[in-house]
Design an enzyme around this catalytic site. Structure first.
Site, mmCIF file in Angstrom:
data_model
loop_
_atom_site.group_PDB
_atom_site.id
_atom_site.type_symbol
_atom_site.label_atom_id
_atom_site.label_comp_id
_atom_site.label_asym_id
_atom_site.label_seq_id
_atom_site.Cartn_x
_atom_site.Cartn_y
_atom_site.Cartn_z
ATOM 1 N N HIS A 11 1.341 7.477 7.371
ATOM 2 C CA HIS A 11 2.579 6.873 7.916
ATOM 3 C C HIS A 11 3.214 7.879 8.865
ATOM 4 O O HIS A 11 4.231 8.496 8.538
ATOM 5 C CB HIS A 11 3.556 6.541 6.790
ATOM 6 C CG HIS A 11 3.078 5.478 5.851
ATOM 7 N ND1 HIS A 11 3.425 4.149 5.999
ATOM 8 C CD2 HIS A 11 2.265 5.536 4.770
ATOM 9 C CE1 HIS A 11 2.855 3.441 5.028
ATOM 10 N NE2 HIS A 11 2.137 4.267 4.273
ATOM 11 N N LYS A 14 6.946 7.573 9.764
ATOM 12 C CA LYS A 14 7.945 8.000 8.777
ATOM 13 C C LYS A 14 7.986 9.518 8.597
ATOM 14 O O LYS A 14 8.969 10.053 8.095
ATOM 15 C CB LYS A 14 7.610 7.422 7.392
ATOM 16 C CG LYS A 14 7.746 5.930 7.225
ATOM 17 C CD LYS A 14 7.576 5.557 5.738
ATOM 18 C CE LYS A 14 7.816 4.085 5.497
ATOM 19 N NZ LYS A 14 6.658 3.234 5.815
ATOM 20 N N HIS A 24 -0.973 -2.901 1.629
ATOM 21 C CA HIS A 24 -0.425 -2.073 0.548
ATOM 22 C C HIS A 24 -0.299 -3.002 -0.653
ATOM 23 O O HIS A 24 0.464 -3.969 -0.605
ATOM 24 C CB HIS A 24 0.972 -1.565 0.901
ATOM 25 C CG HIS A 24 1.006 -0.363 1.779
ATOM 26 N ND1 HIS A 24 0.616 -0.376 3.094
ATOM 27 C CD2 HIS A 24 1.418 0.912 1.523
ATOM 28 C CE1 HIS A 24 0.781 0.832 3.604
ATOM 29 N NE2 HIS A 24 1.266 1.636 2.680
ATOM 30 N N GLU A 62 1.651 -1.207 -5.732
ATOM 31 C CA GLU A 62 2.053 0.203 -5.870
ATOM 32 C C GLU A 62 3.157 0.275 -6.922
ATOM 33 O O GLU A 62 4.318 0.554 -6.634
ATOM 34 C CB GLU A 62 2.529 0.756 -4.516
ATOM 35 C CG GLU A 62 2.710 2.266 -4.533
ATOM 36 C CD GLU A 62 3.128 2.832 -3.177
ATOM 37 O OE1 GLU A 62 3.198 2.069 -2.193
ATOM 38 O OE2 GLU A 62 3.386 4.045 -3.105
ATOM 39 N N ASN A 122 2.024 9.407 2.747
ATOM 40 C CA ASN A 122 3.239 9.907 3.404
ATOM 41 C C ASN A 122 3.295 11.436 3.448
ATOM 42 O O ASN A 122 2.674 12.112 2.630
ATOM 43 C CB ASN A 122 4.466 9.383 2.670
ATOM 44 C CG ASN A 122 4.522 7.868 2.684
ATOM 45 O OD1 ASN A 122 3.716 7.217 2.045
ATOM 46 N ND2 ASN A 122 5.439 7.327 3.437
#
Ligand SMILES: [Zn+2]
Length: 440
Positions: A84, A87, A233, A236, A335
């Site tokens: 990501h 981000k 995704h 999660e 991330n």
């Protein structure tokens, strides 16, 4: 990381001798002799930026320009199939208040609305890619938050960044939004056109919303119309009721989908009863899905407790059971230094090291090293990545370690990077470079 351990001849024609290659990184084992961890002493002839020959150590006609690697391990340049970079590195201005998944969602949403201008995301993407490149990555897929109005800001920036990094990192992007947002069909159709226009991948977060099957149908039909691959995704969470992996596999079979599908996370699968696990995985195998586990992020977010008690499960999905069924399995970064994960630097060796510990990629090592090389390359549809073979670009990471215990016990921050047969500078950027973006 700035001082290579070797020098290479200017002619560009040389042999790397006395190095160790892993079986799972080779297209063909040839006459190499592998030890119990799957490593073989080998040599590689390189010229004009490509691999000419791979053979057993000391048995080939190694060139006069032979560089002794002293038994060190060489991996193909890394493939990081789930990140990501839109981000990344916002932690200093927007930390996760409690380390939880809801805390991450809220914090990122607030930061996106307040700060994600084209300049902000472009500079943070550049920083992330400089890190990835300096650690040895040659191909990377990122997700791009694509909730309005961010899609119109991020996708053009991504295209600019992809062009700038061409030849260094092969970049892919998938759109990211909660799948219920696709209930707004006009918006979804426009987003899909935007993604197709930027040669992207159609992606979403598959929450267990009431219309999940219908929304998956909408995404599969659109992907087939536009010739796009899919990336989800899924699940999660530790909620055993989260079974969207099963629904995605159903949808793939229902539509006879022929593109590539990559599914990330699938954490809740590890909490489900054996019979359900077996039924889901049989279906996932039949549907030809690839699965990527994100061990560092999962360890950080899953089983985070508000009552100051200790986490009791690792958060990762069932990669061993998947691999046993022939499912294409990968591990990736996810991330970096944002509210979903406070740490990370897009170092795929770190991912592999942590995966070894969290997911038990050892005793036996088996084919697990492929999870950061050939497997993600397959999931991303990359022909010239992840596998060492004659004719392939000479894109290599030369470590100090000679065995798994040597490789994974130190950070290997003095690894040597070879791209297209040449040494590259492996310097990570300074955190200070982003300081001006971190002011509130
Ligand atoms: Zn992710």
């Amino acid at each position: 990381m700035t001082q290579p351990s070797i020098t290479l001849p200017a002619s560009g024609a040389y042999s790397l001798v006395n190095l160790r290659l892993h079986r799972s990184h080779l297209e063909k084992p040839g006459s190499l002799v592998f030890d119990t961890e799957g490593f073989a002493l080998a040599e590689i002839d390189i010229s004009a930026g490509a691999i000419d020959r791979i053979g057993p150590s000391g048995q080939g006609a190694a060139r006069s320009q032979a560089i002794d690697c002293r038994g060190a391990i060489v991996f193909p340049a890394f493939v990081d199939c789930h990140t990501h970079i839109d981000k990344g590195h916002i932690w200093a201005r927007k930390p996760n208040p409690d380390g939880s998944f809801p805390g991450a969602l809220t914090a990122v949403g607030e930061d996106r609305q307040a700060n994600w201008s084209a300049e902000d995301i472009e500079r943070r993407m550049e920083f992330s890619l400089a890190c990835a490149y300096a650690h040895g990555t040659k191909a990377l897929r990122t997700h791009l938050d694509s909730v309005p109005p961010q899609e119109d800001i991020s996708w053009p920036v991504f295209e600019t960044v992809r062009d700038r990094w061409k030849g260094r990192i092969e970049l892919q992007a998938a759109c990211l939004f909660g799948i219920d947002q696709a209930l707004d069909e006009a918006w979804f159709n426009r987003l899909a056109d935007l993604v197709a226009g930027h040669r992207g991948i159609l992606g979403a977060v598959t929450y267990m919303v009431p219309d999940l099957d219908m929304l998956l149908d909408r995404m599969f039909v659109k992907a087939m119309d536009l010739g796009l691959d899919l990336d989800f995704h899924a699940d999660e969470t530790d909620d055993v009721g989260a079974i969207s992996l099963d629904r995605i596999a159903d949808a793939a079979l229902r539509h006879g989908f022929e593109g590539k599908i990559l599914v990330g996370h699938c954490c809740s699968l590890a909490r489900q009863p054996d019979a359900r696990v077996k039924a889901t995985l049989d279906k996932v195998a039949r549907a030809g899905l690839s699965v990527v586990s994100l061990p560092m992020c999962n360890m950080y977010l899953q089983d985070r407790r508000a009552d100051a008690t200790t986490p009791r499960w690792r958060g990762v999905t069932l990669l061993h059971e998947m691999a046993a069924r022939g499912i294409n399995v990968c591990v990736a970064s996810d991330n970096t230094r944002d509210p979903f994960y406070a740490y990370g630097d897009l170092d795929v060796l770190e991912v592999y090291r942590e995966a070894t510990r969290i997911l038990h990629f050892d005793h036996p090592v088996g084919e697990w090293p492929a999870t950061i090389a050939a497997n993600p390359a397959q999931a991303m549809g990359l022909a010239d990545a992840g596998t060492l073979k004659p004719g392939a670009s000479a894109d290599l990471v030369l470590f100090r370690g000679r065995s798994l215990t040597e490789l994974l016990s130190r950070p290997e921050s003095r690894r040597t990077l070879i791209r297209a047969g040449k040494l590259i500078d492996a310097t990570v950027p300074d955190y200070q470079d982003l300081d001006d973006l971190m002011e509130p």
